[in-house]
Design a protein around this motif. Structure first.
Motif, PDB file in Angstrom:
ATOM      1  N   ARG A 202       0.800  -1.224   0.000  1.00  0.00           N
ATOM      2  CA  ARG A 202       0.000   0.000   0.000  1.00  0.00           C
ATOM      3  C   ARG A 202       0.839   1.283   0.000  1.00  0.00           C
ATOM      4  N   GLY A 203       2.164   1.135   0.088  1.00  0.00           N
ATOM      5  CA  GLY A 203       3.001   2.335   0.109  1.00  0.00           C
ATOM      6  C   GLY A 203       2.831   3.102   1.410  1.00  0.00           C
ATOM      7  N   LEU A 204       2.992   4.428   1.324  1.00  0.00           N
ATOM      8  CA  LEU A 204       2.863   5.300   2.495  1.00  0.00           C
ATOM      9  C   LEU A 204       1.410   5.731   2.653  1.00  0.00           C
ATOM     10  N   GLU A 205       0.860   5.471   3.830  1.00  0.00           N
ATOM     11  CA  GLU A 205      -0.529   5.848   4.122  1.00  0.00           C
ATOM     12  C   GLU A 205      -0.542   6.761   5.346  1.00  0.00           C
TER      13      GLU A 205
ATOM     14  N   LYS B 139       3.630   5.153  -4.995  1.00  0.00           N
ATOM     15  CA  LYS B 139       4.317   4.001  -4.414  1.00  0.00           C
ATOM     16  C   LYS B 139       5.813   3.997  -4.688  1.00  0.00           C
ATOM     17  N   GLY B 140       6.268   4.932  -5.523  1.00  0.00           N
ATOM     18  CA  GLY B 140       7.696   5.092  -5.703  1.00  0.00           C
ATOM     19  C   GLY B 140       8.273   4.372  -6.911  1.00  0.00           C
ATOM     20  N   THR B 141       9.445   4.832  -7.319  1.00  0.00           N
ATOM     21  CA  THR B 141      10.253   4.167  -8.340  1.00  0.00           C
ATOM     22  C   THR B 141      11.580   3.793  -7.697  1.00  0.00           C
TER      23      THR B 141
ATOM     24  N   THR C  30       0.302   8.397  -9.217  1.00  0.00           N
ATOM     25  CA  THR C  30       0.794   7.149  -9.813  1.00  0.00           C
ATOM     26  C   THR C  30       2.188   7.372 -10.359  1.00  0.00           C
ATOM     27  N   GLN C  31       3.120   6.509  -9.964  1.00  0.00           N
ATOM     28  CA  GLN C  31       4.500   6.643 -10.423  1.00  0.00           C
ATOM     29  C   GLN C  31       4.878   5.494 -11.359  1.00  0.00           C
TER      30      GLN C  31
END
Lengths: 116, 111
Positions: free
Chosen positions: A41-44, B103-105, B5-6
């Motif tokens: 979910r990445g950073l939340e 979410k990054g690369t 969105t990345q």
């Protein structure tokens, strides 16, 4: 400037136990944020304080999570009872102004929580 | 709902091989577009803020640009020490003060 300081860096606990994460923001910063980071979910954003007052806690997953900011230099995030799905890296960040005004966030190095 | 969105999710470059990372955003009334660098075991480190379309900012081998729908992070002649995950985030005026992160690369630069 020491930056945002978080403790502990690592926490391993068993399901059902209480966990308390701590954060000291940068002196002079008015806003404090708690984020959770997972691969999926990445950073939340969990919760955001401005001048020690909670502004937005809509990201707090459920009642098991609570956060306090008793003064400008200290905040805690508590999970009670903890569950394996809470395993993640928890970041604290602070900024000079309110989040929506374009001030960058400065992050601590996080607490890696593992719940078994 | 605000979204960032990345792409790509991961990128491998040879030292000196220039490239760009993409960040597409959908926010109501952009207040700021942020780029961060995150090293393993560390928190995200602030790089740039961009406020309006057409704006550019540079730092060493990195240059960030902004259009009305996208931001690019251009990396010129990268070195192995540029290897990290690069995160993009956007703050909008849509009633929420949340900073929404992509979410990054994950960038790897081989010597």
């Amino acid at each position: 400037d020491a930056g945002v300081i978080q403790s502990p860096r690592h926490e391993v606990t068993e399901m059902g136990q209480e966990v308390t994460l701590r954060c000291k923001p940068i002196s002079g910063h008015n806003s404090l944020f708690w984020y959770r980071q997972t691969m999926m979910r990445g950073l939340e954003l969990l919760i955001y304080f401005n001048n020690n007052v909670p502004i937005d806690d809509s990201g707090m997953p459920e009642d098991r999570f609570s956060a306090k900011m008793p003064n400008a230099s200290f905040s805690t995030l508590k999970i009670q009872p903890s569950e394996p799905r809470d395993s993640a890296v928890y970041f604290c960040a602070s900024s000079r102004d309110r989040a929506g005004f374009g001030s960058p966030l400065h992050f601590g190095n996080g607490t890696r929580l593992t719940v078994t | 709902e605000d979204q960032v969105t990345q792409s790509p999710e991961a990128l491998r470059l040879q030292e000196g091989e220039s490239s760009s990372l993409n960040c597409s955003y959908t926010v109501s009334g952009l207040r700021g577009l942020f780029w961060y660098r995150q090293d393993p075991g560390k928190g995200p480190e602030f790089l740039f803020t961009l406020y309006s379309a057409g704006e550019e900012k540079e730092k060493e081998r990195l240059k960030a640009t902004l259009t009305k729908k996208e931001s690019f992070l251009h990396i010129t002649a990268p070195k192995p020490e540029d290897s990290a995950t690069y995160l993009c985030a956007a703050a909008g005026q849509g009633g929420s003060e949340k900073l929404v992160f992509g979410k990054g690369t994950k960038l790897t630069v081989n010597p």
